[in-house]
Scaffold this active site. Structure first.
Site, mmCIF file in Angstrom:
data_model
loop_
_atom_site.group_PDB
_atom_site.id
_atom_site.type_symbol
_atom_site.label_atom_id
_atom_site.label_comp_id
_atom_site.label_asym_id
_atom_site.label_seq_id
_atom_site.Cartn_x
_atom_site.Cartn_y
_atom_site.Cartn_z
ATOM 1 N N TYR A 26 58.430 22.903 17.345
ATOM 2 C CA TYR A 26 57.493 21.839 17.024
ATOM 3 C C TYR A 26 58.279 20.788 16.344
ATOM 4 O O TYR A 26 57.786 19.608 15.981
ATOM 5 C CB TYR A 26 56.281 22.278 16.307
ATOM 6 C CG TYR A 26 55.587 23.279 16.912
ATOM 7 C CD1 TYR A 26 54.843 22.746 17.955
ATOM 8 C CD2 TYR A 26 55.539 24.298 16.602
ATOM 9 C CE1 TYR A 26 53.923 23.733 19.030
ATOM 10 C CE2 TYR A 26 54.409 25.220 17.056
ATOM 11 C CZ TYR A 26 54.108 24.885 18.423
ATOM 12 O OH TYR A 26 53.085 25.823 19.179
ATOM 13 N N HIS A 101 50.357 17.082 23.327
ATOM 14 C CA HIS A 101 51.158 18.335 22.995
ATOM 15 C C HIS A 101 52.549 18.142 22.630
ATOM 16 O O HIS A 101 53.117 17.337 23.170
ATOM 17 C CB HIS A 101 51.167 19.345 23.595
ATOM 18 C CG HIS A 101 49.608 19.978 24.274
ATOM 19 N ND1 HIS A 101 48.992 20.724 23.215
ATOM 20 C CD2 HIS A 101 49.143 19.615 25.196
ATOM 21 C CE1 HIS A 101 47.562 20.723 23.800
ATOM 22 N NE2 HIS A 101 47.667 20.110 24.957
HETATM 23 C C1 DQA Z 1 50.539 22.505 20.819
HETATM 24 C C2 DQA Z 1 50.788 23.564 21.522
HETATM 25 C C3 DQA Z 1 49.740 24.768 21.443
HETATM 26 O O1 DQA Z 1 49.856 25.796 22.668
HETATM 27 C C4 DQA Z 1 49.713 25.518 20.267
HETATM 28 O O2 DQA Z 1 48.534 26.506 19.874
HETATM 29 C C5 DQA Z 1 49.903 24.325 19.203
HETATM 30 C C6 DQA Z 1 50.548 23.251 19.156
HETATM 31 C C7 DQA Z 1 51.773 21.503 20.746
HETATM 32 O O3 DQA Z 1 51.483 20.403 20.026
HETATM 33 O O4 DQA Z 1 52.808 21.680 21.368
HETATM 34 O O5 DQA Z 1 49.328 24.770 17.935
HETATM 35 O O6 DQA Z 1 49.272 22.037 21.082
#
Ligand code: DQA
Length: 158
Positions: A26, A101
């Site tokens: 992330y 995302h």
């Molecule tokens: C997310 C991707 C999701 O699968 C995950 O549960 C997240 C973050 C992303 O921003 O990449 O918490 O939404």
């Protein structure tokens, strides 16, 4: 872009821990950094930026966006893959919705391949880290602008 344009950016569970949570996936930026990027990308539009770890609260925020927003960007995080109730809430909106995302869920575990947000999203931006948010904000504002222009046109023809 009219000055009264209001963009809601809603963030689901665990995104408050950005910067320390799985940074290899992330990134190192915090949610406050991402808020600043969204505000810069939105220019004169007002950004209402929220995060919650609670499904019901996220749904309340979607309802609020229904009343107050011109467009919605949503990163529902884990609820993306589980929440029928969130889908039901999003279905009540008529404003453009952009799913966002940081990572690319389609390239990750199988349980992340299903999204309960995608069926009602105008589009999805994923996989570009914090840049996903900037792109999503730009896309949402463009859709809001197109929508208000076409509403203006239909007003002058009726
Ligand atoms: C997310 C991707 C999701 O699968 C995950 O549960 C997240 C973050 C992303 O921003 O990449 O918490 O939404």
């Amino acid at each position: 872009m009219p000055e009264h344009t209001v963009l809601y950016v809603l963030n689901g569970p665990n995104l408050n821990l950005l910067g320390v949570r799985e940074p290899d996936i992330y990134g190192h930026e915090t949610l406050a950094d991402i808020q600043a990027l969204c505000e810069a990308a939105a220019g004169v539009a007002t950004v209402v930026f929220r995060q919650t770890n609670h499904e019901g609260e996220l749904i309340d925020q979607v309802h609020e966006a229904r009343e107050k927003a011109s467009a919605l960007v949503i990163n529902a995080a884990g609820y993306t893959h589980t929440s029928v109730a969130l889908l039901d809430a999003l279905k009540t909106l008529t404003i453009p919705i952009v799913e966002c995302h940081l990572s690319n869920p389609a390239a990750r575990e199988r349980f992340r391949h299903r999204s309960y947000v995608s069926p009602v999203a105008a589009g999805v931006v994923s996989g570009f880290g914090s840049f996903s948010y900037e792109l999503a904000v730009k896309a949402a504002l463009k859709l809001a602008q197109e929508r208000s222009q076409s509403a203006g046109r239909s007003e002058t023809t009726t």
